[in-house]
Enzyme design. Structure first.
Site, short mmCIF file in Angstrom:
data_model
loop_
_atom_site.label_atom_id
_atom_site.label_comp_id
_atom_site.label_asym_id
_atom_site.label_seq_id
_atom_site.Cartn_x
_atom_site.Cartn_y
_atom_site.Cartn_z
N ARG A 20 -50.74 -30.81 -3.10
CA ARG A 20 -50.06 -29.65 -3.69
C ARG A 20 -50.96 -28.91 -4.69
O ARG A 20 -50.51 -28.43 -5.73
CB ARG A 20 -48.75 -30.06 -4.37
CG ARG A 20 -47.74 -30.68 -3.44
CD ARG A 20 -47.29 -29.72 -2.34
NE ARG A 20 -46.39 -30.41 -1.43
CZ ARG A 20 -46.78 -31.06 -0.33
NH1 ARG A 20 -48.06 -31.09 -0.01
NH2 ARG A 20 -45.91 -31.66 0.45
N GLU B 259 -43.51 -28.91 -8.87
CA GLU B 259 -44.21 -28.22 -7.78
C GLU B 259 -43.95 -26.72 -7.89
O GLU B 259 -44.80 -25.91 -7.52
CB GLU B 259 -43.69 -28.77 -6.44
CG GLU B 259 -44.42 -28.27 -5.23
CD GLU B 259 -43.93 -28.94 -3.97
OE1 GLU B 259 -43.86 -28.26 -2.93
OE2 GLU B 259 -43.62 -30.15 -4.00
N SER C 82 -38.29 -28.60 -2.75
CA SER C 82 -38.64 -29.69 -3.66
C SER C 82 -39.11 -29.14 -5.00
O SER C 82 -40.06 -28.35 -5.04
CB SER C 82 -39.74 -30.56 -3.05
OG SER C 82 -39.31 -31.14 -1.85
#
Length: 344
Positions: free
Chosen positions: A161, A327, A230
């Site tokens: 990520r 995130e 998420s």
């Protein structure tokens, strides 16, 4: 707010905030022109795709620049297909397009919201596949010297990520992405929800359909319920920390990493804190997927969502001594806010 533009439809959390200006660029020249106009006026600029990975905490005083540079160009040889894709194409529509063209390789990344230009920033991934495995290059414009630069995969510093672009969002605008999909297709079924599938008979379309069904079952539709997928990254820890946790929680799910470290499930950690379905004002943890924070009736503020995220962060830290990292990008009056200012 007088003369300001509503942003509720431009972010999947459906946060009801405003920006001073919103402009749309359909080509590289327009993107650079709009950016320079705002820069010369000394007002901040936020380049936005689908708004599927951001949380507006307050109104934005500058210009929202929507990147809508389109185009899918395909070449092939005996070994692989190569795709050159405009940053303004929708990611899931690209995946669907390739499956319909009998070009496999993107099926595990089906049903991920957002636009192609955002994919390298986060190094998007799902079900055992990351963009870094198929990305050949990323084309950007250096906004300050107006030069177009091609970053090949090794130069992108792709990590979980993360990428070089995540830290250079004010300098570069991604305009296109190059993907390489090998013709010798092998299904990636390592993810626990896919291991029961027969690798010898499964087709790319079947994997694509199966992942669509899984994601639709456990992820809320942002058209109905505000969310950004998420919210937290899955934490990656040293093996000694993982071993200690496995002694206490032998059923804790984990994923071994190539560097020897262990990736844990953030959703599982949140669930073990008894937080599934927890509500904080109009913000809540999704009852089917603890990693997803939701704007229940689309009237929550960004600060409500952030306060819920901070509560989760503290609960997991207290129980497991693990510090989750968001995130989702946090956006304030002038642009992106370093998450360390909130999550410490």
């Amino acid at each position: 707010m007088k003369h300001y533009v509503h942003l509720k439809s431009l972010n999947t959390f459906s946060i009801d905030v405003f920006a001073k200006h919103v402009v749309t660029a359909h080509n590289e020249c327009a993107l650079l022109r709009f950016w320079k106009k705002a820069y010369n006026k000394r007002t901040p600029v936020l380049i936005l795709g689908g708004g599927s990975n951001i949380l507006f905490l307050e109104n934005y005083i500058g210009t929202i620049l929507l990147n809508r540079i389109k185009g899918i160009f395909i070449t092939e040889n005996k070994m692989a297909w190569r795709l050159h894709v405009g940053a303004g194409e929708k990611w899931h529509e690209l995946v669907t397009y390739t499956i319909n063209k009998n070009i496999p390789g993107l099926e595990n990344l089906a049903y991920i919201p957002g636009y192609v230009g955002a994919a390298p920033i986060q190094n998007i991934g799902a079900y055992g596949v990351e963009l870094s495995q198929i990305c050949e290059y990323v084309d950007v414009i250096d906004l300050y010297n107006e030069k177009k630069i091609r970053f090949f995969r090794a130069e992108c510093n792709f990590q979980y990520r993360d990428s070089i672009f995540k830290n250079c969002l004010k300098k570069y605008a991604i305009v296109s992405v190059g993907l390489k999909l090998n013709k010798k297709w092998k299904p990636v079924l390592s993810y626990h929800e896919l291991t029961h599938l027969n690798k010898d008979s499964i087709t790319p379309r079947q994997v694509f359909n199966f992942i669509n069904i899984i994601r639709q079952k456990k992820l809320p539709d942002p058209i109905l319920v505000g969310n950004a997928g998420s919210f937290f990254k899955n934490p990656i820890v040293d093996t000694n920390i993982a071993r200690y946790l496995f002694q206490i929680y032998p059923n804790m799910p984990y994923y071994s990493q190539k560097n020897g470290k262990i990736k844990l499930s953030a959703g599982w950690l949140i669930e073990r804190c008894q937080l599934k379905g927890y509500m904080f004002g109009e913000a809540a943890i999704h009852p089917k997927q603890s990693l997803v924070l939701i704007n229940r009736r689309k009237i929550a503020t960004g600060t409500e969502i952030a306060a819920l995220a901070l509560f989760i962060y503290n609960q997991v830290a207290d129980k497991f001594n693990i510090y989750l990292q968001p995130e989702v990008r946090l956006i304030g009056n002038y642009g992106e806010i370093n998450p360390k200012k909130l999550f410490t």
